[in-house]
Design a protein around this motif. Structure first.
Motif, PDB file in Angstrom:
ATOM      1  N   GLY A 150       0.295   9.098   5.636  1.00 59.86           N
ATOM      2  CA  GLY A 150      -0.915   9.887   5.813  1.00 59.86           C
ATOM      3  C   GLY A 150      -1.983   9.551   4.786  1.00 59.86           C
ATOM      4  N   ARG A 151      -1.571   9.245   3.560  1.00 58.96           N
ATOM      5  CA  ARG A 151      -2.540   8.874   2.532  1.00 58.96           C
ATOM      6  C   ARG A 151      -2.968   7.416   2.655  1.00 58.96           C
ATOM      7  NH1 ARG A 151      -4.286  11.385  -1.396  1.00 58.96           N
ATOM      8  NH2 ARG A 151      -4.477   9.487  -2.670  1.00 58.96           N
ATOM      9  N   LEU A 152      -2.154   6.589   3.286  1.00 59.91           N
ATOM     10  CA  LEU A 152      -2.458   5.162   3.349  1.00 59.91           C
ATOM     11  C   LEU A 152      -3.250   4.767   4.582  1.00 59.91           C
ATOM     12  CD1 LEU A 152      -1.991   2.221   2.264  1.00 59.91           C
ATOM     13  CD2 LEU A 152       0.082   2.197   3.661  1.00 59.91           C
ATOM     14  N   LYS A 153      -3.058   5.443   5.690  1.00 58.58           N
ATOM     15  CA  LYS A 153      -3.552   4.925   6.970  1.00 58.58           C
ATOM     16  C   LYS A 153      -5.063   4.713   6.984  1.00 58.58           C
ATOM     17  CE  LYS A 153      -3.705   9.514   9.155  1.00 58.58           C
ATOM     18  NZ  LYS A 153      -3.170  10.342  10.262  1.00 58.58           N
ATOM     19  N   ILE A 203      -8.016   0.167  -4.132  1.00 59.16           N
ATOM     20  CA  ILE A 203      -8.355   0.525  -2.756  1.00 59.16           C
ATOM     21  C   ILE A 203      -7.566   1.747  -2.304  1.00 59.16           C
ATOM     22  CG2 ILE A 203      -8.092  -0.239  -0.355  1.00 59.16           C
ATOM     23  CD1 ILE A 203      -8.965  -3.005  -1.236  1.00 59.16           C
ATOM     24  N   VAL A 204      -6.280   1.818  -2.693  1.00 58.40           N
ATOM     25  CA  VAL A 204      -5.424   2.905  -2.225  1.00 58.40           C
ATOM     26  C   VAL A 204      -5.611   4.169  -3.065  1.00 58.40           C
ATOM     27  CG1 VAL A 204      -3.032   3.630  -1.905  1.00 58.40           C
ATOM     28  CG2 VAL A 204      -3.720   1.318  -1.283  1.00 58.40           C
ATOM     29  N   LEU A 205      -5.553   4.058  -4.390  1.00 63.47           N
ATOM     30  CA  LEU A 205      -5.560   5.236  -5.256  1.00 63.47           C
ATOM     31  C   LEU A 205      -6.972   5.751  -5.524  1.00 63.47           C
ATOM     32  CD1 LEU A 205      -2.790   4.297  -7.848  1.00 63.47           C
ATOM     33  CD2 LEU A 205      -2.615   5.816  -5.888  1.00 63.47           C
ATOM     34  N   GLU A 206      -7.927   4.851  -5.764  1.00 62.79           N
ATOM     35  CA  GLU A 206      -9.295   5.282  -6.026  1.00 62.79           C
ATOM     36  C   GLU A 206     -10.171   5.237  -4.781  1.00 62.79           C
ATOM     37  OE1 GLU A 206     -11.186   3.689  -9.471  1.00 62.79           O
ATOM     38  OE2 GLU A 206      -9.315   3.483 -10.585  1.00 62.79           O
ATOM     39  N   ILE A 239      -6.301  -5.057   4.477  1.00 64.79           N
ATOM     40  CA  ILE A 239      -6.271  -6.285   5.273  1.00 64.79           C
ATOM     41  C   ILE A 239      -7.510  -7.133   4.986  1.00 64.79           C
ATOM     42  CG2 ILE A 239      -6.338  -7.183   7.629  1.00 64.79           C
ATOM     43  CD1 ILE A 239      -4.716  -4.755   8.498  1.00 64.79           C
ATOM     44  N   GLY A 240      -8.665  -6.499   4.881  1.00 59.64           N
ATOM     45  CA  GLY A 240      -9.875  -7.236   4.562  1.00 59.64           C
ATOM     46  C   GLY A 240      -9.799  -7.917   3.210  1.00 59.64           C
ATOM     47  N   GLY A 251       0.809  -1.215   0.000  1.00 63.79           N
ATOM     48  CA  GLY A 251       0.000   0.000   0.000  1.00 63.79           C
ATOM     49  C   GLY A 251       0.840   1.261   0.000  1.00 63.79           C
ATOM     50  N   MET A 252       1.902   1.282   0.800  1.00 68.04           N
ATOM     51  CA  MET A 252       2.778   2.455   0.835  1.00 68.04           C
ATOM     52  C   MET A 252       3.436   2.692  -0.517  1.00 68.04           C
ATOM     53  SD  MET A 252       3.110   4.156   3.794  1.00 68.04           S
ATOM     54  CE  MET A 252       4.800   4.742   3.868  1.00 68.04           C
TER      55      MET A 252
END
Length: 405
Positions: free
Chosen positions: A201-204, A273-276, A211-212, A179-180
């Protein structure tokens, strides 16, 4: 007016097709070379027919481009490239080169963070693996032939469970690391850097969704394997071993094909999940839609990247693993056993530090390429690159939320 050479023209000018005179009166500069003025070219639609090549000695003067005279395809402007990739449909070399370039452009946020996470995880896994044996004093010689035969069942079971716990810790940190690195690649597309604190900060807010997704994938794979294995054993118990083998071989091949298919169609879900910032099931659905029309290309690139990563990881870990196994087989003291484990862990740490950022980069850039090809996403990315380096580094983060209706 006719000239002495037999051609037509005005006085003082050479006939068409003849070179300019080399003579100039004494004290006068040489006359300029004859030829079309700068920027001159035929009107649109004029020129030789397709496939025509001028005879020797004919054609545009030396140094003039052939395109303006109809002797070749028009030149195209290069694609905009504000960061690690050009903003156009990507080739295999674009993806692989970009996966290396973003690491070089952000060494602290990639190699630095990867080193911290991987070293901490390997230390935790090492403690969990050898802790039960060290506490009971059975670590020395426990992994040679004599030690394996004398160790109690409880100790071996505890060591096995501890190893599973260490593997779970490694799995969790791999999710966090992926994710990072996705955040870092998302910025590197526009040539913007990012610090570890900014990336976190953007990932947390998306960690639990990652994880899900990983738990859902693990449960799905476990269920598929359990169904196939249970069916084979049931056939063997109801009929005979031969029937179980006859049915088990095609079922096993079908299971492998299903696992590969799921690996490919779900490859973009973490990036989504991370970018969108999608939910788990929305990311799964969108990943499937992005992959389905270009499955074999995505599969080929992912397979090639996996082979390259495994080759590099194997080349790095083999010497450490070989040395560690030799120490464990001949270990007669706790210190030598610990040294063998540490040596094998060092090889794993180095391999993961090298390969994890590259793998994450390939997946994110391949996801970007699929959006460019399916949604003309390069036009959206170009709007983010229009302001150049002067734009704020976080001004492009929301562009990843733009999707085709």
């Amino acid at each position: 007016m006719s000239t002495e050479a037999g051609g037509s023209g005005t006085a003082g000018q050479p006939a068409s097709g003849y070179p300019p005179p080399a003579y100039s009166p004494p004290g006068y500069p040489a006359p300029p070379a004859y030829g079309p003025p700068p920027g001159y070219g035929p009107p649109p639609g004029y020129g030789p027919p397709p496939g025509y090549a001028p005879p020797p000695g004919h054609g545009p003067p030396p140094g003039y481009p052939l395109q303006g005279y109809g002797y070749g395809p028009p030149s195209m402007p290069p694609a905009l490239k504000p960061g690690v990739i050009p903003l156009r449909p990507l080739t295999l070399s674009d993806i692989f080169n970009g996966a290396v370039a973003y690491i070089r452009a952000n060494p602290k946020a990639t190699l630095g963070f990867t080193t911290i996470v991987v070293v901490a995880t390997q230390l935790l896994a090492l403690v969990l693996s050898v802790g039960p044996l060290a506490v009971t004093g059975q670590l020395a010689g426990a992994f040679n032939a004599e030690g394996m035969s004398t160790a109690s069942t409880g100790i071996l079971l505890g060591s096995t469970l501890s190893s599973v716990a260490g593997g779970a810790a490694t799995w969790f940190t791999a999710i966090l690391l992926s994710g990072m690195l996705t955040v870092v690649v998302g910025r590197a597309v526009f040539g913007a850097g990012i610090t570890i604190s900014e990336a976190w900060g953007r990932l947390k807010g998306r960690v639990w969704a990652l994880i899900g997704l990983a738990l859902l994938q693990a449960v799905g794979v476990a269920v598929l394997i359990a169904v196939v294995v249970g069916l084979i054993f049931a056939i063997g118990a109801a009929a005979n071993v031969t029937a179980a083998v006859i049915v088990g071989i095609p079922l096993g091949l079908l299971l492998v094909a299903a696992l590969i298919y799921l690996w490919v169609v779900l490859a973009f879900a973490p990036s989504l999940i991370v970018l969108e910032r999608l939910s788990i099931f929305a990311a799964i659905e969108r990943s499937f839609r992005l992959v389905k029309n270009d499955f074999w290309r995505v599969f080929g690139i992912l397979l090639l990247a996996t082979i390259a990563v495994q080759f590099v990881a194997g080349a790095v870990t083999v010497p450490f693993s070989f040395g560690g196994q030799l120490l464990l087989m001949g270990a007669s003291s706790t210190a030598m056993t610990l040294l063998g484990f540490v040596l094998m862990s060092v090889g794993g740490v180095i391999a993961q530090i090298i390969t994890a950022p590259f793998t994450a980069g390939v997946i994110v850039l391949l996801y970007t390429d699929r959006r460019i090809r399916a949604e003309a996403f390069d036009l959206v990315l170009q709007t983010g690159a229009a302001d150049g380096p002067a734009s704020p580094s976080d001004s492009t983060d929301n562009l990843w939320l733009t999707r085709q209706a």
